[in-house]
Write a protein that holds these residues in place. Structure first.
Motif, mmCIF file in Angstrom:
data_model
loop_
_atom_site.group_PDB
_atom_site.id
_atom_site.type_symbol
_atom_site.label_atom_id
_atom_site.label_comp_id
_atom_site.label_asym_id
_atom_site.label_seq_id
_atom_site.Cartn_x
_atom_site.Cartn_y
_atom_site.Cartn_z
ATOM 1 N N ASN A 54 31.207 -8.858 -16.185
ATOM 2 C CA ASN A 54 30.600 -10.198 -16.133
ATOM 3 C C ASN A 54 29.517 -10.267 -15.067
ATOM 4 O O ASN A 54 28.444 -10.837 -15.287
ATOM 5 N N LYS A 55 29.782 -9.685 -13.914
ATOM 6 C CA LYS A 55 28.794 -9.692 -12.833
ATOM 7 C C LYS A 55 27.587 -8.835 -13.198
ATOM 8 O O LYS A 55 26.445 -9.215 -12.926
ATOM 9 N N ILE A 56 27.819 -7.685 -13.833
ATOM 10 C CA ILE A 56 26.721 -6.825 -14.273
ATOM 11 C C ILE A 56 25.824 -7.588 -15.242
ATOM 12 O O ILE A 56 24.586 -7.536 -15.137
ATOM 13 N N ASN A 57 26.426 -8.291 -16.198
ATOM 14 C CA ASN A 57 25.637 -9.075 -17.154
ATOM 15 C C ASN A 57 24.803 -10.137 -16.454
ATOM 16 O O ASN A 57 23.631 -10.348 -16.801
ATOM 17 N N LEU A 58 25.381 -10.801 -15.464
ATOM 18 C CA LEU A 58 24.650 -11.805 -14.697
ATOM 19 C C LEU A 58 23.474 -11.170 -13.959
ATOM 20 O O LEU A 58 22.352 -11.683 -14.020
ATOM 21 N N TYR A 59 23.727 -10.056 -13.283
ATOM 22 C CA TYR A 59 22.661 -9.400 -12.522
ATOM 23 C C TYR A 59 21.550 -8.916 -13.450
ATOM 24 O O TYR A 59 20.372 -8.994 -13.104
ATOM 25 N N ALA A 60 21.915 -8.435 -14.626
ATOM 26 C CA ALA A 60 20.913 -7.972 -15.593
ATOM 27 C C ALA A 60 20.028 -9.135 -16.038
ATOM 28 O O ALA A 60 18.807 -8.976 -16.128
ATOM 29 N N THR A 61 20.623 -10.297 -16.284
ATOM 30 C CA THR A 61 19.823 -11.450 -16.700
ATOM 31 C C THR A 61 18.930 -11.949 -15.571
ATOM 32 O O THR A 61 17.897 -12.558 -15.829
ATOM 33 N N GLU A 62 19.325 -11.674 -14.335
ATOM 34 C CA GLU A 62 18.508 -12.060 -13.173
ATOM 35 C C GLU A 62 17.419 -11.026 -12.883
ATOM 36 O O GLU A 62 16.629 -11.207 -11.959
ATOM 37 N N GLY A 63 17.410 -9.929 -13.650
ATOM 38 C CA GLY A 63 16.348 -8.943 -13.519
ATOM 39 C C GLY A 63 16.646 -7.751 -12.626
ATOM 40 O O GLY A 63 15.742 -6.963 -12.342
ATOM 41 N N TYR A 64 17.882 -7.605 -12.192
ATOM 42 C CA TYR A 64 18.232 -6.460 -11.347
ATOM 43 C C TYR A 64 18.433 -5.220 -12.207
ATOM 44 O O TYR A 64 18.926 -5.305 -13.336
ATOM 45 N N GLU A 65 18.062 -4.062 -11.663
ATOM 46 C CA GLU A 65 18.251 -2.799 -12.365
ATOM 47 C C GLU A 65 19.708 -2.384 -12.238
ATOM 48 O O GLU A 65 20.235 -2.262 -11.132
ATOM 49 N N ILE A 66 20.334 -2.161 -13.372
ATOM 50 C CA ILE A 66 21.747 -1.799 -13.414
ATOM 51 C C ILE A 66 21.865 -0.316 -13.750
ATOM 52 O O ILE A 66 21.326 0.121 -14.771
ATOM 53 N N PRO A 67 22.550 0.467 -12.924
ATOM 54 C CA PRO A 67 22.748 1.888 -13.251
ATOM 55 C C PRO A 67 23.445 2.044 -14.598
ATOM 56 O O PRO A 67 24.407 1.328 -14.901
ATOM 57 N N GLU A 68 22.937 2.958 -15.406
ATOM 58 C CA GLU A 68 23.512 3.213 -16.724
ATOM 59 C C GLU A 68 24.830 3.958 -16.595
ATOM 60 O O GLU A 68 24.976 4.804 -15.706
ATOM 61 N N PRO A 69 25.786 3.667 -17.502
ATOM 62 C CA PRO A 69 27.039 4.418 -17.471
ATOM 63 C C PRO A 69 26.795 5.859 -17.939
ATOM 64 O O PRO A 69 25.803 6.125 -18.606
ATOM 65 N N PRO A 70 27.708 6.749 -17.585
ATOM 66 C CA PRO A 70 27.573 8.149 -18.015
ATOM 67 C C PRO A 70 27.530 8.250 -19.534
ATOM 68 O O PRO A 70 28.110 7.420 -20.237
ATOM 69 N N GLN A 71 26.852 9.279 -20.034
ATOM 70 C CA GLN A 71 26.775 9.516 -21.479
ATOM 71 C C GLN A 71 28.171 9.647 -22.065
ATOM 72 O O GLN A 71 29.041 10.293 -21.470
ATOM 73 N N GLY A 72 28.375 9.046 -23.235
ATOM 74 C CA GLY A 72 29.645 9.168 -23.925
ATOM 75 C C GLY A 72 30.707 8.173 -23.492
ATOM 76 O O GLY A 72 31.783 8.146 -24.050
ATOM 77 N N SER A 73 30.413 7.357 -22.471
ATOM 78 C CA SER A 73 31.400 6.354 -22.048
ATOM 79 C C SER A 73 31.032 4.997 -22.617
ATOM 80 O O SER A 73 29.909 4.763 -23.033
ATOM 81 N N VAL A 74 31.987 4.113 -22.635
ATOM 82 C CA VAL A 74 31.770 2.759 -23.132
ATOM 83 C C VAL A 74 31.386 1.881 -21.960
ATOM 84 O O VAL A 74 32.074 1.861 -20.946
ATOM 85 N N ALA A 75 30.291 1.132 -22.095
ATOM 86 C CA ALA A 75 29.806 0.285 -21.004
ATOM 87 C C ALA A 75 30.650 -0.944 -20.830
ATOM 88 O O ALA A 75 31.211 -1.491 -21.694
#
Length: 75
Positions: A54-75
């Protein structure tokens, strides 16, 4: 309880900052440290994975760069 106390210089940098800003910076730094692994980050932070998402989604909508999860994992 943890016996770790931040260095005085670190504490001086945090004094006067809004808690939401400190929380956001800590969450984003933890995500970077874990290579974007949300499950590991939530465990280190002591919060539920749902809360972290929930916090990641909020930060993304505010324009912050969110580190991507590792390949093959579910975000």
């Amino acid at each position: 309880m943890h016996d770790v106390e931040p260095a005085p210089a670190v504490m001086d940098q945090l004094v006067g900052l809004p808690v939401a800003d400190v929380e956001r910076d800590l969450i984003l730094a933890t995500l970077r440290e874990t290579g974007g692994n949300r499950t590991h980050a939530a465990q280190l932070l002591g919060i539920a994975i749902r809360t972290l998402r929930n916090k990641i989604n909020l930060y993304a909508t505010e324009g912050y760069e969110i580190p991507e999860p590792p390949q093959g994992s579910v975000a």
